[in-house]
Structure formats: C-alpha cells, structure tokens
Design a protein around this motif. Structure first.
Motif, PDB file in Angstrom:
ATOM      1  N   ARG A  17       0.843  -1.205   0.000  1.00 10.10           N
ATOM      2  CA  ARG A  17       0.000   0.000   0.000  1.00 10.10           C
ATOM      3  C   ARG A  17       0.876   1.252   0.000  1.00 10.10           C
ATOM      4  NH1 ARG A  17      -2.613   4.038   2.286  1.00 10.10           N
ATOM      5  NH2 ARG A  17      -4.850   4.271   2.029  1.00 10.10           N
ATOM      6  N   ALA A  18       0.873   1.935  -1.131  1.00  7.01           N
ATOM      7  CA  ALA A  18       1.671   3.150  -1.275  1.00  7.01           C
ATOM      8  C   ALA A  18       0.804   4.394  -1.392  1.00  7.01           C
ATOM      9  CB  ALA A  18       2.579   3.035  -2.503  1.00  7.01           C
ATOM     10  N   SER A  19      -0.474   4.217  -1.737  1.00  8.15           N
ATOM     11  CA  SER A  19      -1.351   5.375  -1.904  1.00  8.15           C
ATOM     12  C   SER A  19      -2.798   4.969  -1.624  1.00  8.15           C
ATOM     13  CB  SER A  19      -1.232   5.930  -3.323  1.00  8.15           C
ATOM     14  OG  SER A  19      -1.979   5.142  -4.227  1.00  8.15           O
ATOM     15  N   PRO A  20      -3.664   5.953  -1.428  1.00  9.68           N
ATOM     16  CA  PRO A  20      -5.082   5.646  -1.182  1.00  9.68           C
ATOM     17  C   PRO A  20      -5.769   4.962  -2.367  1.00  9.68           C
ATOM     18  CG  PRO A  20      -4.576   7.898  -0.525  1.00  9.68           C
ATOM     19  CD  PRO A  20      -3.372   7.377  -1.252  1.00  9.68           C
ATOM     20  N   GLN A  21      -5.163   4.979  -3.538  1.00 10.29           N
ATOM     21  CA  GLN A  21      -5.760   4.333  -4.715  1.00 10.29           C
ATOM     22  C   GLN A  21      -5.483   2.828  -4.756  1.00 10.29           C
ATOM     23  OE1 GLN A  21      -3.968   7.341  -5.023  1.00 10.29           O
ATOM     24  NE2 GLN A  21      -5.932   8.401  -4.953  1.00 10.29           N
ATOM     25  N   ASP A  22      -4.623   2.343  -3.894  1.00  8.07           N
ATOM     26  CA  ASP A  22      -4.246   0.929  -3.905  1.00  8.07           C
ATOM     27  C   ASP A  22      -5.360   0.052  -3.339  1.00  8.07           C
ATOM     28  OD1 ASP A  22      -1.803   1.628  -4.957  1.00  8.07           O
ATOM     29  OD2 ASP A  22      -0.764   1.592  -3.040  1.00  8.07           O
ATOM     30  N   VAL A  23      -5.598  -1.080  -4.013  1.00 10.41           N
ATOM     31  CA  VAL A  23      -6.604  -2.051  -3.582  1.00 10.41           C
ATOM     32  C   VAL A  23      -6.003  -3.447  -3.677  1.00 10.41           C
ATOM     33  CG1 VAL A  23      -8.557  -0.621  -4.319  1.00 10.41           C
ATOM     34  CG2 VAL A  23      -7.591  -2.292  -5.906  1.00 10.41           C
ATOM     35  N   VAL A  24      -6.618  -4.375  -2.970  1.00  8.50           N
ATOM     36  CA  VAL A  24      -6.247  -5.784  -3.072  1.00  8.50           C
ATOM     37  C   VAL A  24      -7.491  -6.536  -3.533  1.00  8.50           C
ATOM     38  CG1 VAL A  24      -6.751  -6.284  -0.641  1.00  8.50           C
ATOM     39  CG2 VAL A  24      -5.133  -7.721  -1.878  1.00  8.50           C
ATOM     40  N   LEU A  25      -7.279  -7.568  -4.330  1.00 11.23           N
ATOM     41  CA  LEU A  25      -8.390  -8.396  -4.810  1.00 11.23           C
ATOM     42  C   LEU A  25      -8.365  -9.732  -4.081  1.00 11.23           C
ATOM     43  CD1 LEU A  25      -7.019  -7.047  -7.771  1.00 11.23           C
ATOM     44  CD2 LEU A  25      -9.401  -7.513  -8.207  1.00 11.23           C
ATOM     45  N   ALA A  69      -9.722   1.603 -14.493  1.00  9.10           N
ATOM     46  CA  ALA A  69     -10.500   2.646 -15.168  1.00  9.10           C
ATOM     47  C   ALA A  69     -11.014   3.689 -14.174  1.00  9.10           C
ATOM     48  CB  ALA A  69     -11.675   2.023 -15.926  1.00  9.10           C
ATOM     49  N   ARG A  70     -11.216   3.276 -12.907  1.00  5.78           N
ATOM     50  CA  ARG A  70     -11.679   4.205 -11.861  1.00  5.78           C
ATOM     51  C   ARG A  70     -10.510   4.865 -11.123  1.00  5.78           C
ATOM     52  NH1 ARG A  70     -14.758  -0.324 -10.655  1.00  5.78           N
ATOM     53  NH2 ARG A  70     -13.638  -0.572  -8.693  1.00  5.78           N
ATOM     54  N   GLY A  71      -9.291   4.665 -11.628  1.00  2.00           N
ATOM     55  CA  GLY A  71      -8.130   5.274 -10.995  1.00  2.00           C
ATOM     56  C   GLY A  71      -7.577   4.499  -9.821  1.00  2.00           C
ATOM     57  N   ARG A  72      -8.078   3.287  -9.629  1.00  2.00           N
ATOM     58  CA  ARG A  72      -7.572   2.423  -8.563  1.00  2.00           C
ATOM     59  C   ARG A  72      -6.354   1.667  -9.062  1.00  2.00           C
ATOM     60  NH1 ARG A  72      -9.611   2.717  -3.426  1.00  2.00           N
ATOM     61  NH2 ARG A  72     -11.795   3.261  -3.465  1.00  2.00           N
ATOM     62  N   ARG A  73      -5.549   1.195  -8.123  1.00  2.00           N
ATOM     63  CA  ARG A  73      -4.340   0.467  -8.480  1.00  2.00           C
ATOM     64  C   ARG A  73      -4.351  -0.908  -7.811  1.00  2.00           C
ATOM     65  NH1 ARG A  73       1.943   2.046  -7.703  1.00  2.00           N
ATOM     66  NH2 ARG A  73       1.412   1.744  -5.529  1.00  2.00           N
ATOM     67  N   PRO A  74      -4.758  -1.949  -8.538  1.00  2.00           N
ATOM     68  CA  PRO A  74      -4.731  -3.298  -7.960  1.00  2.00           C
ATOM     69  C   PRO A  74      -3.288  -3.697  -7.638  1.00  2.00           C
ATOM     70  CG  PRO A  74      -6.098  -3.250  -9.920  1.00  2.00           C
ATOM     71  CD  PRO A  74      -5.347  -1.950  -9.871  1.00  2.00           C
ATOM     72  N   ARG A  75      -3.043  -3.977  -6.371  1.00  4.01           N
ATOM     73  CA  ARG A  75      -1.691  -4.277  -5.927  1.00  4.01           C
ATOM     74  C   ARG A  75      -1.431  -5.770  -5.806  1.00  4.01           C
ATOM     75  NH1 ARG A  75       2.189  -1.869  -6.536  1.00  4.01           N
ATOM     76  NH2 ARG A  75       3.077  -1.916  -4.477  1.00  4.01           N
ATOM     77  N   ALA A  76      -2.470  -6.562  -5.589  1.00  5.77           N
ATOM     78  CA  ALA A  76      -2.271  -8.000  -5.434  1.00  5.77           C
ATOM     79  C   ALA A  76      -3.611  -8.719  -5.484  1.00  5.77           C
ATOM     80  CB  ALA A  76      -1.581  -8.308  -4.101  1.00  5.77           C
ATOM     81  N   LEU A  77      -3.533  -9.999  -5.785  1.00  2.00           N
ATOM     82  CA  LEU A  77      -4.662 -10.909  -5.649  1.00  2.00           C
ATOM     83  C   LEU A  77      -4.302 -11.867  -4.527  1.00  2.00           C
ATOM     84  CD1 LEU A  77      -7.273 -12.425  -6.530  1.00  2.00           C
ATOM     85  CD2 LEU A  77      -5.793 -13.782  -8.030  1.00  2.00           C
ATOM     86  N   TYR A  78      -5.075 -11.845  -3.453  1.00  3.82           N
ATOM     87  CA  TYR A  78      -4.841 -12.780  -2.349  1.00  3.82           C
ATOM     88  C   TYR A  78      -5.687 -14.018  -2.588  1.00  3.82           C
ATOM     89  CZ  TYR A  78      -5.080 -14.999   2.185  1.00  3.82           C
ATOM     90  OH  TYR A  78      -5.019 -15.919   3.198  1.00  3.82           O
ATOM     91  N   LEU A  79      -5.048 -15.164  -2.466  1.00  2.00           N
ATOM     92  CA  LEU A  79      -5.832 -16.379  -2.545  1.00  2.00           C
ATOM     93  C   LEU A  79      -5.161 -17.506  -1.800  1.00  2.00           C
ATOM     94  CD1 LEU A  79      -5.923 -18.705  -5.418  1.00  2.00           C
ATOM     95  CD2 LEU A  79      -4.458 -16.802  -5.848  1.00  2.00           C
ATOM     96  N   VAL A  80      -5.968 -18.472  -1.423  1.00  2.00           N
ATOM     97  CA  VAL A  80      -5.487 -19.691  -0.780  1.00  2.00           C
ATOM     98  C   VAL A  80      -5.711 -20.787  -1.810  1.00  2.00           C
ATOM     99  CG1 VAL A  80      -5.722 -21.229   1.203  1.00  2.00           C
ATOM    100  CG2 VAL A  80      -6.159 -18.776   1.475  1.00  2.00           C
ATOM    101  N   PRO A  81      -4.636 -21.240  -2.484  1.00  2.00           N
ATOM    102  CA  PRO A  81      -4.818 -22.156  -3.609  1.00  2.00           C
ATOM    103  C   PRO A  81      -5.247 -23.571  -3.230  1.00  2.00           C
ATOM    104  CG  PRO A  81      -2.490 -21.793  -3.190  1.00  2.00           C
ATOM    105  CD  PRO A  81      -3.240 -20.868  -2.283  1.00  2.00           C
ATOM    106  N   ASP A  82      -4.940 -23.980  -2.005  1.00  6.65           N
ATOM    107  CA  ASP A  82      -5.286 -25.331  -1.571  1.00  6.65           C
ATOM    108  C   ASP A  82      -6.188 -25.278  -0.346  1.00  6.65           C
ATOM    109  OD1 ASP A  82      -3.583 -26.810  -3.449  1.00  6.65           O
ATOM    110  OD2 ASP A  82      -1.937 -25.874  -2.348  1.00  6.65           O
ATOM    111  N   PHE A  83      -7.362 -25.872  -0.457  1.00  5.53           N
ATOM    112  CA  PHE A  83      -8.322 -25.942   0.639  1.00  5.53           C
ATOM    113  C   PHE A  83      -8.619 -24.546   1.190  1.00  5.53           C
ATOM    114  CE2 PHE A  83      -5.534 -29.704   0.689  1.00  5.53           C
ATOM    115  CZ  PHE A  83      -6.431 -30.614   0.191  1.00  5.53           C
TER     116      PHE A  83
END
Length: 116
Positions: A17-25, A69-83
């Motif tokens: 997180r470097a700015s208020p535009q940063d988001v995580v998916l 497109a809304r000026g957001r900056r996706p910084r990462a996709l969090y996921l648990v790949p197993d179970f």
C-alpha cells in the motif's frame, strides 16, 4: 520472520500500500484475516468471483480493468490455492497456469498454503 501468517499478511499488505488508490483483490468469500488486515490499512478489498476451478479468471480480468479505469491500483490478488478458507476449494491445475499467465509481472499473488 513473523509470529504467524496473520502478521505476515499484514506486513505484506502494508508494503504494497503506497497510496489511497491501492486495492487488493480476493476471491469471495475470503479469509477474514485478509479483510481485517486490509481494514487496518484502509485498503479496500475488491471481490472476485469463484468458479468450478476455484477462481473466475474472466471476472478477475474484468475487476482489474474496471478498478484501473476508476483510478484504482490493484496491488495483489490474495488467494489460498489449496483448501481455501472458508470454502475448502482448491484451484485446479489449468486455473493455476492461466492465473500465472494473467498475472505475470503485473499483479503479485501472495498465497497461503497451510493444509498441505
């Protein structure tokens, strides 16, 4: 070193997180520890749909495009790949490979594997 996965998750999000535009998916529903850590950092979590393979890649691509497109900056996709917590779903091999291609160099994918 951290005292556990929750601290590691918080530190990872804090470093991204470097700015208020940063988001995580994250695939919805997601691990409550992610939403709690993101809330502490005032970092929005954008939901991504799941699918039979564990992740709806088309929805991920649409969410990333819409966020940018809304000026957001996706910084990462969090996921648990197993179970995955809380659904118990595991990503199938074809979804894992396609995710690597989709995210290559542009979207970090921190993952948590604790039940393997």
């Amino acid at each position: 070193m951290t005292v556990g996965s929750q601290e590691a998750l918080f530190l990872t999000l804090r470093s991204l997180r470097a700015s208020p535009q940063d988001v995580v998916l994250a695939v919805a529903p997601t691990y409550f520890g992610l939403t709690g850590a993101a809330r502490l950092l005032d970092m929005p979590v954008l939901d991504v749909g799941d699918a039979e393979g564990g992740l709806d890649l088309g929805d991920l691509e649409r969410r990333v495009t819409a966020a940018r497109a809304r000026g957001r900056r996706p910084r990462a996709l969090y996921l648990v790949p197993d179970f995955s917590n809380p659904t118990g779903v595991s990503l199938d091999l074809s979804t894992r490979v396609a995710l690597l291609d989709l995210a290559a160099g542009d979207l970090p994918v921190p993952s948590r594997t604790s039940c393997r």
